[in-house]
Design an enzyme around this catalytic site. Structure first.
Site, PDB file in Angstrom:
ATOM      1  N   SER A  16      16.371  -4.576  -2.267  1.00  0.00           N
ATOM      2  CA  SER A  16      17.096  -3.328  -2.547  1.00  0.00           C
ATOM      3  C   SER A  16      16.832  -2.831  -3.969  1.00  0.00           C
ATOM      4  O   SER A  16      16.758  -1.627  -4.202  1.00  0.00           O
ATOM      5  CB  SER A  16      18.600  -3.484  -2.280  1.00  0.00           C
ATOM      6  OG  SER A  16      19.210  -4.300  -3.230  1.00  0.00           O
ATOM      7  N   ASN A  17      16.673  -3.736  -4.918  1.00  0.00           N
ATOM      8  CA  ASN A  17      16.283  -3.289  -6.274  1.00  0.00           C
ATOM      9  C   ASN A  17      14.866  -2.727  -6.264  1.00  0.00           C
ATOM     10  O   ASN A  17      14.576  -1.755  -6.959  1.00  0.00           O
ATOM     11  CB  ASN A  17      16.397  -4.442  -7.276  1.00  0.00           C
ATOM     12  CG  ASN A  17      17.819  -4.625  -7.752  1.00  0.00           C
ATOM     13  OD1 ASN A  17      18.332  -3.800  -8.507  1.00  0.00           O
ATOM     14  ND2 ASN A  17      18.471  -5.684  -7.301  1.00  0.00           N
ATOM     15  N   ARG A  68       3.571 -25.964  -9.630  1.00  0.00           N
ATOM     16  CA  ARG A  68       4.045 -24.664 -10.115  1.00  0.00           C
ATOM     17  C   ARG A  68       2.916 -23.928 -10.842  1.00  0.00           C
ATOM     18  O   ARG A  68       2.731 -22.723 -10.689  1.00  0.00           O
ATOM     19  CB  ARG A  68       5.205 -24.940 -11.084  1.00  0.00           C
ATOM     20  CG  ARG A  68       6.116 -23.803 -11.346  1.00  0.00           C
ATOM     21  CD  ARG A  68       7.298 -24.218 -12.197  1.00  0.00           C
ATOM     22  NE  ARG A  68       8.273 -25.047 -11.529  1.00  0.00           N
ATOM     23  CZ  ARG A  68       9.132 -24.618 -10.601  1.00  0.00           C
ATOM     24  NH1 ARG A  68       9.160 -23.359 -10.252  1.00  0.00           N
ATOM     25  NH2 ARG A  68       9.984 -25.441 -10.040  1.00  0.00           N
ATOM     26  N   MET A  93      12.707 -15.743  -6.329  1.00  0.00           N
ATOM     27  CA  MET A  93      13.407 -17.028  -6.411  1.00  0.00           C
ATOM     28  C   MET A  93      12.481 -18.175  -6.827  1.00  0.00           C
ATOM     29  O   MET A  93      12.570 -19.275  -6.280  1.00  0.00           O
ATOM     30  CB  MET A  93      14.070 -17.331  -5.055  1.00  0.00           C
ATOM     31  CG  MET A  93      15.074 -16.272  -4.610  1.00  0.00           C
ATOM     32  SD  MET A  93      16.388 -15.968  -5.810  1.00  0.00           S
ATOM     33  CE  MET A  93      17.395 -17.422  -5.524  1.00  0.00           C
ATOM     34  N   ARG A  94      11.625 -17.912  -7.777  1.00  0.00           N
ATOM     35  CA  ARG A  94      10.761 -18.978  -8.302  1.00  0.00           C
ATOM     36  C   ARG A  94      10.883 -19.000  -9.814  1.00  0.00           C
ATOM     37  O   ARG A  94      10.941 -17.944 -10.463  1.00  0.00           O
ATOM     38  CB  ARG A  94       9.274 -18.726  -7.970  1.00  0.00           C
ATOM     39  CG  ARG A  94       8.941 -18.677  -6.514  1.00  0.00           C
ATOM     40  CD  ARG A  94       9.172 -19.974  -5.798  1.00  0.00           C
ATOM     41  NE  ARG A  94       8.456 -21.110  -6.358  1.00  0.00           N
ATOM     42  CZ  ARG A  94       8.759 -22.390  -6.098  1.00  0.00           C
ATOM     43  NH1 ARG A  94       9.769 -22.675  -5.310  1.00  0.00           N
ATOM     44  NH2 ARG A  94       8.063 -23.360  -6.639  1.00  0.00           N
ATOM     45  N   ILE A  95      10.898 -20.204 -10.357  1.00  0.00           N
ATOM     46  CA  ILE A  95      10.860 -20.353 -11.816  1.00  0.00           C
ATOM     47  C   ILE A  95       9.387 -20.460 -12.207  1.00  0.00           C
ATOM     48  O   ILE A  95       8.608 -21.134 -11.541  1.00  0.00           O
ATOM     49  CB  ILE A  95      11.632 -21.623 -12.233  1.00  0.00           C
ATOM     50  CG1 ILE A  95      13.117 -21.453 -11.885  1.00  0.00           C
ATOM     51  CG2 ILE A  95      11.447 -21.903 -13.725  1.00  0.00           C
ATOM     52  CD1 ILE A  95      13.938 -22.695 -12.071  1.00  0.00           C
ATOM     53  N   ASN A 110      13.564  -9.301 -15.711  1.00  0.00           N
ATOM     54  CA  ASN A 110      14.287  -9.806 -14.551  1.00  0.00           C
ATOM     55  C   ASN A 110      15.648  -9.128 -14.513  1.00  0.00           C
ATOM     56  O   ASN A 110      16.176  -8.726 -15.561  1.00  0.00           O
ATOM     57  CB  ASN A 110      14.470 -11.321 -14.663  1.00  0.00           C
ATOM     58  CG  ASN A 110      15.228 -11.897 -13.475  1.00  0.00           C
ATOM     59  OD1 ASN A 110      14.948 -11.547 -12.318  1.00  0.00           O
ATOM     60  ND2 ASN A 110      16.190 -12.764 -13.735  1.00  0.00           N
ATOM     61  N   HIS A 112      19.609  -9.850 -13.261  1.00  0.00           N
ATOM     62  CA  HIS A 112      20.514 -10.944 -12.884  1.00  0.00           C
ATOM     63  C   HIS A 112      21.902 -10.349 -12.662  1.00  0.00           C
ATOM     64  O   HIS A 112      22.360  -9.527 -13.469  1.00  0.00           O
ATOM     65  CB  HIS A 112      20.547 -11.992 -14.001  1.00  0.00           C
ATOM     66  CG  HIS A 112      21.379 -13.181 -13.662  1.00  0.00           C
ATOM     67  ND1 HIS A 112      20.924 -14.185 -12.824  1.00  0.00           N
ATOM     68  CD2 HIS A 112      22.636 -13.529 -14.010  1.00  0.00           C
ATOM     69  CE1 HIS A 112      21.876 -15.089 -12.685  1.00  0.00           C
ATOM     70  NE2 HIS A 112      22.922 -14.720 -13.394  1.00  0.00           N
TER      71      HIS A 112
HETATM   72  C1  GRF Z   1      20.075  -9.082  -6.928  1.00  0.00           C
HETATM   73  O1  GRF Z   1      21.465  -9.251  -6.930  1.00  0.00           O
HETATM   74  C2  GRF Z   1      19.464  -9.501  -8.229  1.00  0.00           C
HETATM   75  O2  GRF Z   1      20.303  -9.290  -9.329  1.00  0.00           O
HETATM   76  C3  GRF Z   1      19.279 -10.988  -8.030  1.00  0.00           C
HETATM   77  O3  GRF Z   1      18.889 -11.119  -6.686  1.00  0.00           O
HETATM   78  C4  GRF Z   1      19.387 -10.018  -5.939  1.00  0.00           C
HETATM   79  C5  GRF Z   1      18.207  -9.373  -5.277  1.00  0.00           C
HETATM   80  O4  GRF Z   1      18.608  -8.383  -4.354  1.00  0.00           O
HETATM   81  N1  GRF Z   1      18.328 -11.515  -8.983  1.00  0.00           N
HETATM   82  P1  GRF Z   1      17.522  -7.396  -3.759  1.00  0.00           P
HETATM   83  O5  GRF Z   1      16.445  -8.245  -3.115  1.00  0.00           O
HETATM   84  O6  GRF Z   1      16.993  -6.559  -4.887  1.00  0.00           O
HETATM   85  O7  GRF Z   1      18.262  -6.582  -2.745  1.00  0.00           O
END
Ligand code: GRF
Length: 203
Positions: A16-17, A68, A93-95, A110, A112
């Site tokens: 969604s972002n 990694r 979801m990776r460091i 990023n 958060h």
């Molecule tokens: C968001 O809440 C972002 O802050 C976090 O993971 C979520 C990702 O959501 N890091 P989307 O995939 O952008 O919908």
């Protein structure tokens, strides 16, 4: 206007972002174009959003790499092949390995879903509710080697309401994320915020 920055968005899921950044980049005066959407999860929903918008996508599973560093080398090669200037992580979801972060220092953002430095890591809204805070929000920051600890570019706050669950709070924060990330990327792409001596420098 100077050339638009070529941005890669890194995702692992919903996107969604990503969708908010794609929308923002449609404005003729937006200083960045989304040149690549990269995912470590081949089935990530966000990849469909990118394809529907006609944006190049690349999916490489981290599970295909022993370390990694090896995965990050493949990611780095994909970014360089696409001549990427800036990276936006959006639910990635990776460091990263230290070497990758160093190579892209000052050029990775990023988002958060908390007011950092509060509530790093995962289950962020659960952490906020357990702490009993009355305000939460979201943060866009430069990525450094330590998780969720980079210099802050921008933040937005929301109230935590009586009766909130992790889901209702997440939805309120997410609506702010969708405004904050495009604005933060704009300021970085325009050079109004940059990483200098380990801090975010403004103006
Ligand atoms: C968001 O809440 C972002 O802050 C976090 O993971 C979520 C990702 O959501 N890091 P989307 O995939 O952008 O919908």
């Amino acid at each position: 206007m100077t050339a638009r920055k070529r941005v890669a968005i890194l995702i692992s899921g919903r996107g969604s972002n990503l969708a908010a950044l794609i929308d923002a980049a449609k404005a003729p005066d937006y200083p960045a174009e989304i040149a690549l959407v990269f995912s470590n999860v081949e089935t990530a929903q966000g990849l469909q959003i990118a394809r529907a918008a006609g944006i190049a996508t690349k999916a490489i599973s981290h599970k295909d790499f022993a370390t990694r560093e090896a995965f990050d080398a493949a990611l780095d090669a994909a970014l360089r092949a696409a001549r990427i200037d800036l990276i936006c992580e959006a639910g990635f979801m990776r460091i990263h390995s230290d070497g990758f972060v160093r190579a892209w220092e000052g050029r990775i953002l990023n988002i958060h879903p908390s007011l950092l430095p509060a509530f790093k890591g995962i289950k962020v809204h659960e952490q906020a509710l357990a702490a009993g805070v009355k305000i939460s929000g979201c943060t866009v920051h430069f990525v450094v080697a330590e998780l969720d600890s980079g210099p802050i570019v921008a933040q937005a706050a929301v109230p935590v309401l009586d009766g909130d669950t992790a889901e209702t709070l997440a939805a309120r924060v997410l609506a702010e994320e969708h405004k904050l990330y495009p604005a933060a990327l704009r300021s970085v792409a325009e050079g109004k915020v940059r990483l200098k001596d380990g801090r975010a420098a403004f103006g």
